[in-house]
Design an enzyme around this catalytic site. Sequence first.
Site, mmCIF file in Angstrom:
data_model
loop_
_atom_site.group_PDB
_atom_site.id
_atom_site.type_symbol
_atom_site.label_atom_id
_atom_site.label_comp_id
_atom_site.label_asym_id
_atom_site.label_seq_id
_atom_site.Cartn_x
_atom_site.Cartn_y
_atom_site.Cartn_z
ATOM 1 N N ASP A 109 -12.141 -28.193 -41.663
ATOM 2 C CA ASP A 109 -13.259 -27.504 -42.302
ATOM 3 C C ASP A 109 -12.883 -26.996 -43.697
ATOM 4 O OD1 ASP A 109 -15.857 -26.536 -42.457
ATOM 5 O OD2 ASP A 109 -15.807 -25.613 -40.483
ATOM 6 N N TRP B 82 -19.153 -30.613 -46.042
ATOM 7 C CA TRP B 82 -20.595 -30.353 -46.201
ATOM 8 C C TRP B 82 -21.285 -31.110 -47.316
ATOM 9 C CZ3 TRP B 82 -18.389 -24.993 -47.123
ATOM 10 C CH2 TRP B 82 -17.730 -24.544 -45.979
ATOM 11 N N ASP C 133 -24.747 -27.499 -42.307
ATOM 12 C CA ASP C 133 -24.778 -27.529 -40.841
ATOM 13 C C ASP C 133 -26.184 -27.807 -40.320
ATOM 14 O OD1 ASP C 133 -22.190 -26.716 -41.189
ATOM 15 O OD2 ASP C 133 -22.344 -24.953 -39.903
HETATM 16 C C1 GLA Z 1 -18.755 -24.719 -40.372
HETATM 17 C C2 GLA Z 1 -18.911 -26.155 -39.892
HETATM 18 C C3 GLA Z 1 -19.538 -26.165 -38.497
HETATM 19 C C4 GLA Z 1 -18.678 -25.354 -37.531
HETATM 20 C C5 GLA Z 1 -18.463 -23.943 -38.080
HETATM 21 C C6 GLA Z 1 -17.426 -23.178 -37.270
HETATM 22 O O1 GLA Z 1 -19.985 -24.092 -40.587
HETATM 23 O O2 GLA Z 1 -19.689 -26.894 -40.791
HETATM 24 O O3 GLA Z 1 -19.692 -27.486 -38.028
HETATM 25 O O4 GLA Z 1 -17.459 -26.005 -37.344
HETATM 26 O O5 GLA Z 1 -17.998 -23.968 -39.426
HETATM 27 O O6 GLA Z 1 -17.195 -21.912 -37.774
#
Ligand code: GLA
Length: 395
Positions: A142, A177, A195
Site C-alpha cells: 500500500d 490508487w 478504494d
Molecule cells: C487503502 C487500500 C485499501 C485497504 C486499506 C487498508 O485504503 O487502498 O484497499 O487496503 O488501505 O487500510
Amino acid sequence: METGCGQKQPQALTSNGLAQTPPMGWNSWNTFQDRLSDILIQQDADAMVTNGMRDAGYQYINLDDGWALPDRVNGHIQADPLKFPQGIKAVADYLHARGFKFGIYADRGAKTCLGKCPGSYGHETTDAVDFASWGVDYIKYDNCHAGFLSNQEADYQRMGNAIAATGRPMVYSICAWEFKNWMPSLGNLWRTTWDITNQWGSVISIIDLNEPLAPYAGPGHWNDPDMLVVGCSYTPNLQAGRVFDLVSELVGGEGLSDNECQAHFSLWAMMAAPLIAGNDVRTMPDSIRKILLNKEVIAVDQDPLGKQCVEAWKDLTGLYVYSKELRGKNTRAVALMNRTVNQEVITVQWKDIGLPEGKAKVRDLWKHADVGVYTNNYTSPVPPHGVVLLLVTAN
Ligand code: GLA
C-alpha cells in the site's frame, strides 16, 4: 538466476511467471477491516472449500491491514498475538494444507493506511524475508504514510527487489490508487483507482477510470480496479479519496442490488480484473453464490489470451457495449450494460466488436443458454443497472 559466483540476482518482477491469468481469491478488508483473527481465516477457508469457491479458482486468501502489532519487535513486524496467537506462519500452513495460497498486506511508508501497524519503509529486505519464511504467496503493498520527500517508484522498486531476492514466488500487488507508467514492468497487478465502496456510483466511476487502461493488461500484469463488493453488507469505511463516494452515497443509497452485483462482476470479468471477493463467504446467500460461482463468467475473466475489454459502443443515455477478445478465432465476450434506471434495449453490431459481417452464434452467460445464430447484430433487453453478458462466435 545464478551468477558465476553462485549468488542469487534479483529478477525483474514481471518475469516471476506468476499471475498468468488475473489472480482470484478473497481479502478481509471489504467486510472485516481490522477485525481479524486466525479463526476467521480458518472459517473463511473452510467455507470456500464447502461452497465451491476454491474449486472455482478463488485460490488466494489475503489478510489485509490490521494484522500486526503497532510497533516492531526486534526490528520485525509482529502479528498481533490476540488475533493470531500461533503467528502468521500457522495461518499460511492451514491454508496451504487445504490447497489455498496466502496473501499479506504491507505498506511502503512509515505506517499502514489504518495507521495502526508498522510500514516497511527502510525495512523492505527484513519484511520480504519474513514474509517468505512464513509462506506468503502474495503481497499487497500500500501507499500510505510515505515521507514528504519519498519517491514512490523507488519505494515500490525496493520492495520489488527485496521480494525477488527472497527467491520465493510472491505475487506483487501494487496498491497506489492510480496508474503510473512504471507499474507494468514492476508489479503483477496495480490498483488503478481509489478504494471501491459498496455503492453503484463507486462501481461505475471505477469502470470508467480502469477501462481506458486496457493496453496495459496481459498475462503476468493486470490493471486492478479493486476488490469485489459483490455480496458485501454496507460498511462505512472512510479512507482517503472517498469524497466522491460519500456524496453519491448521500444521493444514491448504499449497497448493491443483485442486478448491480451481477453487472459489477460481469464488468470485472470483462476487464480481466483480479477477482478478489470481499464478502463474508461464511454466510453468503444463494443469489450471491450464483454470481461469484458463475463459471462461464469466471472463464471470461480467466481467458488465457489475457485481453481487457474495450468500449465498443455507447450512447448518451447510459447504454454501453463492451467487447473482450477471447482465445479462439473470432470469439468475443460482450457486455451490454444499462446504467439507466429503466429497462432498455441494446444492440451489439458485429462490426463494432471486430467480427466479420454474417452469422455468429450467441450464448447468454447469465442464462447459461445458447440463444441462437444471428446475422450482423444481436439485440436484447437489459434490466436497469444491469448487464447482459454474451459469448459471440463467428466463423
Ligand atoms: C487503502 C487500500 C485499501 C485497504 C486499506 C487498508 O485504503 O487502498 O484497499 O487496503 O488501505 O487500510
